[in-house]
Design an enzyme around this catalytic site. Structure first.
Site, PDB file in Angstrom:
ATOM      1  N   GLY A  69     -33.707 -25.494  25.353  1.00 38.79           N
ATOM      2  CA  GLY A  69     -32.911 -24.529  24.631  1.00 38.79           C
ATOM      3  C   GLY A  69     -32.503 -25.041  23.258  1.00 38.79           C
ATOM      4  O   GLY A  69     -32.466 -24.285  22.282  1.00 38.79           O
ATOM      5  N   THR A  70     -32.169 -26.322  23.180  1.00 38.49           N
ATOM      6  CA  THR A  70     -31.810 -26.912  21.886  1.00 38.49           C
ATOM      7  C   THR A  70     -32.972 -26.831  20.911  1.00 38.49           C
ATOM      8  O   THR A  70     -32.797 -26.506  19.725  1.00 38.49           O
ATOM      9  CB  THR A  70     -31.377 -28.377  22.076  1.00 38.49           C
ATOM     10  OG1 THR A  70     -30.166 -28.407  22.846  1.00 38.49           O
ATOM     11  CG2 THR A  70     -31.147 -29.065  20.742  1.00 38.49           C
ATOM     12  N   GLN A 177     -26.053 -19.111  28.164  1.00 38.66           N
ATOM     13  CA  GLN A 177     -25.135 -18.969  29.287  1.00 38.66           C
ATOM     14  C   GLN A 177     -25.213 -17.612  29.965  1.00 38.66           C
ATOM     15  O   GLN A 177     -24.821 -17.475  31.126  1.00 38.66           O
ATOM     16  CB  GLN A 177     -23.690 -19.213  28.816  1.00 38.66           C
ATOM     17  CG  GLN A 177     -23.390 -20.649  28.458  1.00 38.66           C
ATOM     18  CD  GLN A 177     -23.465 -21.581  29.652  1.00 38.66           C
ATOM     19  OE1 GLN A 177     -23.411 -21.175  30.807  1.00 38.66           O
ATOM     20  NE2 GLN A 177     -23.611 -22.875  29.378  1.00 38.66           N
ATOM     21  N   SER A 194     -32.121 -21.190  27.679  1.00 37.35           N
ATOM     22  CA  SER A 194     -32.498 -22.456  28.318  1.00 37.35           C
ATOM     23  C   SER A 194     -32.576 -22.267  29.817  1.00 37.35           C
ATOM     24  O   SER A 194     -31.611 -21.817  30.458  1.00 37.35           O
ATOM     25  CB  SER A 194     -31.457 -23.533  27.971  1.00 37.35           C
ATOM     26  OG  SER A 194     -31.853 -24.786  28.430  1.00 37.35           O
ATOM     27  N   ALA A 195     -33.718 -22.623  30.411  1.00 36.23           N
ATOM     28  CA  ALA A 195     -33.986 -22.302  31.817  1.00 36.23           C
ATOM     29  C   ALA A 195     -33.066 -23.011  32.798  1.00 36.23           C
ATOM     30  O   ALA A 195     -32.759 -22.471  33.862  1.00 36.23           O
ATOM     31  CB  ALA A 195     -35.440 -22.633  32.147  1.00 36.23           C
ATOM     32  N   HIS A 196     -32.609 -24.211  32.480  1.00 34.78           N
ATOM     33  CA  HIS A 196     -31.794 -24.926  33.464  1.00 34.78           C
ATOM     34  C   HIS A 196     -30.405 -24.315  33.621  1.00 34.78           C
ATOM     35  O   HIS A 196     -29.651 -24.693  34.512  1.00 34.78           O
ATOM     36  CB  HIS A 196     -31.691 -26.416  33.123  1.00 34.78           C
ATOM     37  CG  HIS A 196     -30.872 -26.730  31.915  1.00 34.78           C
ATOM     38  ND1 HIS A 196     -31.365 -26.712  30.646  1.00 34.78           N
ATOM     39  CD2 HIS A 196     -29.570 -27.085  31.793  1.00 34.78           C
ATOM     40  CE1 HIS A 196     -30.423 -27.042  29.784  1.00 34.78           C
ATOM     41  NE2 HIS A 196     -29.319 -27.270  30.455  1.00 34.78           N
ATOM     42  N   CYS A 320     -10.354 -36.599  25.987  1.00 37.53           N
ATOM     43  CA  CYS A 320     -10.225 -37.811  26.784  1.00 37.53           C
ATOM     44  C   CYS A 320     -11.461 -38.096  27.627  1.00 37.53           C
ATOM     45  O   CYS A 320     -11.493 -39.086  28.352  1.00 37.53           O
ATOM     46  CB  CYS A 320      -9.015 -37.689  27.697  1.00 37.53           C
ATOM     47  SG  CYS A 320      -7.496 -37.270  26.836  1.00 37.53           S
TER      48      CYS A 320
END
Length: 459
Positions: A69-70, A177, A194-196, A320
């Site tokens: 996807g990136t 998403q 993005s497939a994952h 954090c």
């Protein structure tokens, strides 16, 4: 172990596993070759492209498969900007885009281009008019996610696409998403995914470029995937990714309704059982399975580690839990509390029993982490002093806020607490604490070391 981080990566769908195993036997050859094995791989690739295009709502020849996807985002942004370079070099993005989009914007600026980052409200949503106002005669491209990966807020994509289209600016939508839940509405020009995120294997992305959208590849010439994704196609992974998309879509309506009930339960129960919690993100216009909340006086890394030890995998946008120790850009843009941030994102199939168990365990974990950080005594008797100086230099979140909470009850109503801190998270978390606790944030001023944050006790 209960996995509650589907927004990072959804578990592999059983249909994807079956499709992958079959395609490893049938689709291993080069789909560009004319011999039998190559033709078989080509047939699988073409069928997957047709099915993916139907799911997206585009033509098959508008869709290319990428290695992630990136990669789809970077190729899409660069290609659209290059295709409209005669118009100008101005790019518009929202302040809460995925890091891949923001990194592309930074790269574009380093190369001499300009970028406008559109602000969001406290729920993480953009106003459609803000994109229209950001458009200029030299605007080449606008980008907007369909839904936020950290807080689940859905964006008004159709309205923004209309506003941008009215002045001739193409809109690229990052649909990573949301695509598993349904098509992206509106007259967008480019789309990435993005497939994952929907239960496909990692390493498969989608890039859609609508007909009529100017696009010029910035890659060396390569005939594969219309020149938009060079290199040998991973046919088995592509087949599995599309199989997972179709299966997820078939289950989406019923599963979305079920997950919305579970996330509504979490959004209601967490503030009831855990003191000093802020649930963030739009309460209505949101993804079905994502809930995000932030806990005062909690170290996010410790919180996630303790939850993991008790059998729950969750994630965080808290400063954090990052190597940079800076607040999440999403939470910072929203102006909400970043410390003790927890994102719960439910995979399809998550049971109500697992959610109930998480809700039973969470209050004790938060209390334990707060106790270890010395946050159990934040309410102290008032001393009547007009001014208190808190030296929190050299400490990281949430310690500056814990020190503020302990000090504020030590001044008279109308008195001032001056917090000295050099942790970047304090710039976000101290104003957020004031908002949650009904105290007045007066602003910041330079100090000999770090920054001084001024708070007036109201009650």
């Amino acid at each position: 172990m209960v996995y509650l981080d589907a927004a990072s990566a959804a578990p592999l769908h059983p249909v994807a596993r079956q499709a992958l195993e079959a395609a490893l036997d049938e689709g291993w050859a080069d789909p560009a070759r004319l011999y039998r094995e190559g033709r078989r791989a080509r047939m699988l690739l073409d069928a997957a492209r047709e099915a993916a295009a139907e799911a997206v709502g585009c033509r098959a020849d508008e869709l290319a498969f990428t290695s992630s996807g990136t990669r789809a985002v970077h190729t899409g942004v660069a290609g659209a900007l290059a295709g409209r370079r005669r118009t100008g070099r101005h790019l518009i993005v929202s302040a809460v885009e995925h890091s891949s989009v923001l990194h592309a914007a930074e790269f574009h600026e380093a190369d001499g281009g300009t970028a406008t980052r559109v602000a969001v409200d406290r729920t993480g949503r953009v106003a459609p008019d803000s994109y229209a106002e950001a458009c200029r005669p030299d605007t080449a491209l606008a980008c907007l996610q369909s839904a936020n990966h950290e807080v689940g807020t859905e964006q008004p994509v159709a309205e923004v696409a209309e506003a941008c289209g009215a002045v001739g600016v193409p809109l690229l939508v990052d649909a990573a998403q949301s695509l598993g839940w349904g098509r992206v509405p509106g007259r967008w020009s480019l789309l990435t995914a993005s497939a994952h995120k929907w239960g496909g294997p990692p390493g498969v992305g989608l890039l859609v470029v609508r007909k009529g959208t100017r696009f010029a590849s910035r890659e060396p010439a390569d005939p594969r995937e219309r020149g938009r994704s060079p290199g040998f196609e991973n046919v088995p992974a592509v087949v599995a990714a599309v199989a997972a998309l179709r299966a997820t879509r078939a289950e989406a309506e019923a599963e979305a309704a079920r997950l919305r009930e579970l996330t509504a339960l979490i959004r209601a129960r967490v503030p009831e059982t855990v003191p000093d919690v802020e649930v963030v993100g739009d309460p209505e216009r949101r993804l079905p399975g994502v809930v995000t909340f932030s806990c005062l006086y909690v170290d996010g890394e410790s919180l996630l580690r303790e939850l993991d030890a008790r059998g729950f995998s969750v994630s965080s946008g808290s400063s954090c839990t990052s190597d940079t120790l800076t607040p999440s850009h999403v939470l910072r843009a929203m102006g909400v509390l970043s410390e003790g941030n927890v994102r719960v994102s439910l995979p399809p199939g998550t049971s109500g029993a697992d959610v109930e168990r998480f809700l039973r365990v969470l209050p004790g974990v938060v209390a334990e982490v707060r106790d270890k950080l010395g946050a159990s005594g934040v309410a102290e008797a008032a001393s009547g002093r007009d001014t208190v100086v808190v030296d929190a230099l050299g400490t990281l979140c949430p310690l500056p806020v814990i020190a503020l909470a302990k000090a504020v009850d030590g001044v008279a109503v109308g008195g001032t607490v001056r917090v000295l801190a050099d942790d970047e998270a304090a710039r976000l978390d101290i104003p957020a604490w004031c908002e949650m606790r009904g105290q007045e944030y007066l602003g910041e001023e330079p100090a000999t070391s770090g920054t001084a944050y001024l708070v007036r006790r109201v009650r």
